[in-house]
Scaffold this motif. Structure first.
Motif, mmCIF file in Angstrom:
data_model
loop_
_atom_site.group_PDB
_atom_site.id
_atom_site.type_symbol
_atom_site.label_atom_id
_atom_site.label_comp_id
_atom_site.label_asym_id
_atom_site.label_seq_id
_atom_site.Cartn_x
_atom_site.Cartn_y
_atom_site.Cartn_z
ATOM 1 N N TRP A 111 8.162 -2.387 4.554
ATOM 2 C CA TRP A 111 7.313 -3.437 3.965
ATOM 3 C C TRP A 111 8.048 -4.769 4.115
ATOM 4 O O TRP A 111 9.200 -4.906 3.694
ATOM 5 C CB TRP A 111 7.081 -3.182 2.475
ATOM 6 N N ALA A 147 3.929 -8.494 1.839
ATOM 7 C CA ALA A 147 2.975 -7.453 2.231
ATOM 8 C C ALA A 147 2.017 -7.104 1.100
ATOM 9 O O ALA A 147 0.870 -6.736 1.332
ATOM 10 C CB ALA A 147 3.724 -6.204 2.701
ATOM 11 N N ASP A 195 -1.368 -6.707 2.948
ATOM 12 C CA ASP A 195 -1.452 -7.216 4.317
ATOM 13 C C ASP A 195 -0.928 -6.117 5.236
ATOM 14 O O ASP A 195 0.287 -5.924 5.368
ATOM 15 C CB ASP A 195 -0.610 -8.483 4.454
ATOM 16 N N LYS A 251 1.938 -6.423 7.719
ATOM 17 C CA LYS A 251 3.317 -6.525 7.249
ATOM 18 C C LYS A 251 3.850 -5.198 6.714
ATOM 19 O O LYS A 251 4.878 -5.156 6.034
ATOM 20 C CB LYS A 251 3.415 -7.610 6.161
ATOM 21 N N ILE A 252 3.146 -4.113 7.025
ATOM 22 C CA ILE A 252 3.580 -2.769 6.641
ATOM 23 C C ILE A 252 3.689 -1.949 7.923
ATOM 24 O O ILE A 252 2.745 -1.907 8.716
ATOM 25 C CB ILE A 252 2.601 -2.122 5.656
#
Length: 443
Positions: free
Chosen positions: A165, A169, A181, A184-185
């Protein structure tokens, strides 16, 4: 502005205390080691003393001769969770075995603790050489090098999962209907010799990014492990000269791994026995020494060397035994260094170690103990100490009430908590997700 170097203090909450006889002391509760209130009470005393953190040792097996000595039996992360709710500042570090755990479970468990504590958590990664622990998992003890190979891959997977992460995120935007988001992971898709882990972790980053990593091995493999992954090391410092050599070697290895030599904190273990006068110190030492079960102590030191030493004369010089190739190398070396330096008999060795194994014990008045800590700190032999009071909690109360004020008066130790997270308190930078860094480089 350059931050002034200050001493770090952790308390290693070893059941009833560092001395093997601690549970038999008049002021001790024999059931303390299985009473969570004992750990909470001790942690609160450490927080009153403005300590950096508390530390929990662990071994996934019932200790040998447990009928004669108290032991850490409570599962450490459950104990940490109870302590987290009862404290506000104190760091929370617990030991886990990389030999008999899976990295996803540990990454999730400690990240959960880090989130619920506001960024105060650390994990001490150890490779387990204990035969009883191995048997509990249907295995035999792995060869030393292979244990560390698994441990290093374990640490690598932990970091990948904690990094999966990025910051930001977790969005939580009700208007746009965006909780996370997804860009972003990241899945980690790790596939190595010991582990195959898809990821991502099921939790976001904490205020300190993720828990700090502590390592407690002194062998070449252990030092390489620490130099690559650790934020702090719990070392065995037998004397100042050897500790200086250890820290110098460790920092050289850190640099060889492309890291800043200041990015790791050296915290040797230190047993303490303190009283207000020399006469009271000797009385306390004699009392605790008289309560040590000699048969237990002989067997425990024998276990360090993988040998039965019950045939040895307690009043003869302790022999120069071989270091076990696949056991507790660090403590065996430390024990022999104590013997060689003091030309000790077996009985003298037992009393010098408080019936324990390998760690240095400082015995004296508050002023003398403060002098000892200051000398090691100023020489660079230690950034601080993992303190192991003789009896808990009263040995820690003596330190907090009588040694800490001396250290504070000398400008060596904090008078209040200023930092929020454990990482900040150790003067360590907050890590950025490796996936975010990779995307920036490719942009």
């Amino acid at each position: 502005m350059t931050r002034t170097r200050q001493l770090h203090l952790n308390v290693n909450i070893l059941h009833g205390g560092f001395y093997a006889s601690a549970w038999r002391a008049p002021q001790a509760d024999p059931r303390a080691s299985i009473d969570v209130d004992h750990y909470v009470r001790t942690a609160k005393i450490a927080e009153r003393g403005k300590f950096d953190a508390m530390f929990l040792a662990d071994q996934p097996a019932l200790e040998d001769r447990a009928e004669e000595k108290s032991f850490n039996g409570l599962e450490p992360t459950i104990t940490l969770a109870a302590i987290a709710g009862a404290t506000s500042h104190l760091g929370l570090i617990a030991t886990i075995s990389t030999s008999y755990n899976e990295p996803y479970n540990i990454a999730r468990r400690f990240q959960s603790l880090d989130l619920l504590s506001g960024g105060r958590t650390g994990v001490n990664l150890v490779t387990t050489a204990n035969g009883a622990a191995s048997a509990n998992f249907g295995q035999s003890v792995m060869e030393h090098g292979r244990r560390y190979a698994r441990g290093q891959e374990f640490a690598e997977v932990l970091l990948k999962l904690w990094d999966s992460w990025e910051d930001g995120a977790f969005v939580g935007d009700k208007v746009s209907n965006t909780l996370l988001d997804k860009h972003k992971i990241h899945r980690i898709e790790h596939e190595g010799e010991f582990f195959k882990v898809a990821g991502p972790l099921s939790l976001p980053r904490s205020p300190q990014g993720h828990p700090i990593i502590v390592q407690a091995g002194g062998s070449d493999d252990g030092r390489d492990f620490a130099a690559r992954y650790a934020d702090a090391v719990f070392s065995v410092g037998e004397d100042e000269e050897l500790a200086l050599a250890y820290v110098g070697d460790l920092r050289r290895r850190v640099v060889a791994n492309g890291r800043d030599p200041r990015s790791i904190v050296a915290l040797p273990g230190l047993g303490t026995l303190i009283a207000s006068t020399e006469a009271e110190v000797r009385r306390r030492e004699e009392e605790l020494g008289s309560l040590i079960n000699l048969d237990y102590a002989v067997r425990r030191i024998g276990g360090t060397f993988g040998q039965d030493l019950s045939h040895l004369d307690l009043d003869a010089p302790f022999p120069d035994l071989p270091i076990p190739p696949n056991g507790g190398i660090t403590f065996a070396r430390a024990t022999l260094n104590f013997v060689r330096k003091g030309n000790l008999t077996f009985r003298q060795l037992i009393h010098k170690l408080g019936g324990g194994i390998g760690h240095r014990v400082v015995v004296g008045t508050p002023e003398a103990v403060a002098d000892d800590l200051e000398a090691w700190f100023r020489s660079g032999a230690a950034d601080g100490f993992n303190l192991m009071p003789d009896v808990l909690p009263d040995g820690l109360e003596i330190f907090v009430d009588h040694v800490v004020p001396i250290l504070q008066k000398r400008g060596l130790f904090r008078t209040e908590y200023r930092e929020t997270t454990l990482r900040e308190r150790f003067g360590l930078p907050r890590p950025t997700s490796r996936y975010a860094e990779s995307e920036r480089r490719s942009a």
